[in-house]
Design an enzyme around this catalytic site. Structure first.
Site, PDB file in Angstrom:
ATOM      1  N   LYS A 133      37.862  45.448  33.338  1.00  0.00           N
ATOM      2  CA  LYS A 133      36.428  45.505  33.634  1.00  0.00           C
ATOM      3  C   LYS A 133      35.766  44.261  33.055  1.00  0.00           C
ATOM      4  CE  LYS A 133      35.561  49.696  35.473  1.00  0.00           C
ATOM      5  NZ  LYS A 133      34.763  49.898  36.704  1.00  0.00           N
ATOM      6  N   ASP A 161      36.943  43.898  37.920  1.00  0.00           N
ATOM      7  CA  ASP A 161      35.816  44.624  38.504  1.00  0.00           C
ATOM      8  C   ASP A 161      34.554  44.266  37.747  1.00  0.00           C
ATOM      9  OD1 ASP A 161      34.082  46.339  39.736  1.00  0.00           O
ATOM     10  OD2 ASP A 161      35.061  48.192  39.107  1.00  0.00           O
ATOM     11  N   GLU A 190      36.351  42.504  42.103  1.00  0.00           N
ATOM     12  CA  GLU A 190      35.454  43.383  42.858  1.00  0.00           C
ATOM     13  C   GLU A 190      33.995  42.996  42.622  1.00  0.00           C
ATOM     14  OE1 GLU A 190      36.151  47.610  42.228  1.00  0.00           O
ATOM     15  OE2 GLU A 190      38.220  47.157  41.639  1.00  0.00           O
ATOM     16  N   ASP A 213      33.546  46.897  47.182  1.00  0.00           N
ATOM     17  CA  ASP A 213      33.609  48.262  46.650  1.00  0.00           C
ATOM     18  C   ASP A 213      32.298  48.962  46.987  1.00  0.00           C
ATOM     19  OD1 ASP A 213      33.605  50.588  45.170  1.00  0.00           O
ATOM     20  OD2 ASP A 213      34.089  49.675  43.262  1.00  0.00           O
ATOM     21  N   LYS A 235      36.767  54.559  47.129  1.00  0.00           N
ATOM     22  CA  LYS A 235      36.634  55.684  46.203  1.00  0.00           C
ATOM     23  C   LYS A 235      36.289  56.927  47.032  1.00  0.00           C
ATOM     24  CE  LYS A 235      35.202  53.181  42.037  1.00  0.00           C
ATOM     25  NZ  LYS A 235      35.279  51.767  42.401  1.00  0.00           N
TER      26      LYS A 235
END
Length: 320
Positions: A133, A161, A190, A213, A235
């Site tokens: 992250k 991300d 992302e 995303d 997701k």
């Protein structure tokens, strides 16, 4: 003869879980268990705070309404994404559509310690992929951490991300600290910037591939093959029914894009279903499901190899 049960649950989270500037102390959700004769199917409905449009309470109302309609013979699905996904999974299990085979590999979430990551990757079969992250701290720090990991582990590929955290300037500051020789081993980043146009420009200028995303859930998004765009991260809890997930995977694959099935911090039951969906729809692509360690317990179906305690169905609060 159709019958159904609905359960409500709450799992304590580890202290450090922060989503969009809010601390997530518990993960709240619902299970639906459908029966038709001897067959049974489960689904998880767990809207993700800060990401899902619907609240847990709204999802509960919609689920109970849908279950009552299903018991009367209805074949439709709810509108809310999390409820549509959970209901469609229960139906897919009930009818045998969702295969049992699962991909329980998971790209480990890395906190930035290369020694810890080396140990976690040692047992990983196939290519070494981890997720980091970025965007939570200073962009320069993120760039240095990513560079350190790629330098320390020569066969490592990273998925990053940013959750749209960066301005174009911050994104460039990040890239400045990643050796150009290592950038090809960033599988994708992302949503680096707040707008898609800024993210596209970042990919062109740095040679770092990006993935969509949040964009997938915006009304004006269309699947296109674009310079610098390598993947889409799907997701399902935020997407909708299993059919919608299949459509998005097919659209991505038709354009040569990688489609990655990713967690919305579901419970162990939901994660095991996502592992099955990944093996079915995206075989050969490592799913992004390494979130169980954020929780203090499992429920109903354990994740293979997890040492967390697992609650049984009779320990859950039954609503129906």
């Amino acid at each position: 003869m159709r019958s159904a049960q609905v359960y409500r649950w709450q799992i304590p989270m580890d202290a450090g879980v922060v989503l969009r500037d809010r601390r997530l102390k518990t993960r709240d959700g619902l299970y639906v268990c459908l029966r038709d004769g001897e067959r049974e199917g489960w689904g998880e409905i767990s809207p993700l705070p800060g990401f899902s449009q619907e609240t847990w309470e709204e999802a509960q109302t919609a689920l109970l309404t849908w279950v009552n309609d299903w018991l009367q013979g209805s074949e439709g699905l709810p509108e809310m994404p999390s409820v549509a996904f959970g209901a469609s999974c229960a139906l897919a299990e009930l009818t045998g559509v969702l295969p049992e085979a699962a991909d329980y590999r998971a790209a480990p979430l890395c906190t930035g310690d290369p020694d810890d990551l080396v140990l976690r990757l040692a047992d990983m079969p196939g290519e070494k992929i981890a997720k980091v992250k970025v965007g939570l701290y200073e962009a320069v720090r993120d760039g240095m951490v990513v560079n350190l990991l790629l330098e320390a582990i020569p066969d490592l590929h990273l998925r990053l991300d940013a959750n749209r955290a960066w301005t174009p300037l911050k994104a460039q500051q990040f890239a400045k600290y990643v050796n150009p020789d290592y950038r090809a081993r960033i599988a994708f980043l992302e949503e680096p910037c707040k707008t898609r146009d800024d993210s596209r420009a970042f990919a062109r200028e740095t040679g770092i591939a990006i993935a969509w995303d949040e964009s997938l859930r915006e009304a004006d998004f269309t699947f296109e093959a674009e310079e610098g765009v390598r993947a889409v991260v799907i997701k399902p809890t935020l997407t909708g029914s299993l059919d919608k997930v299949r459509e998005q995977v097919a659209a991505a694959h038709a354009l040569g894009l990688t489609a990655v099935i990713s967690s919305s911090i579901e419970s162990s039951l939901g994660l095991t279903q996502l592992a099955r969906i990944a093996a079915w729809l995206t075989p050969g692509t490592l799913p992004g499901l390494d979130t169980l360690h954020l929780m203090q317990a499992q429920q109903v179906r354990p994740w293979p190899g997890s040492a967390l305690p697992c609650l049984k169905r009779d320990e859950l609060e039954r609503l129906l």
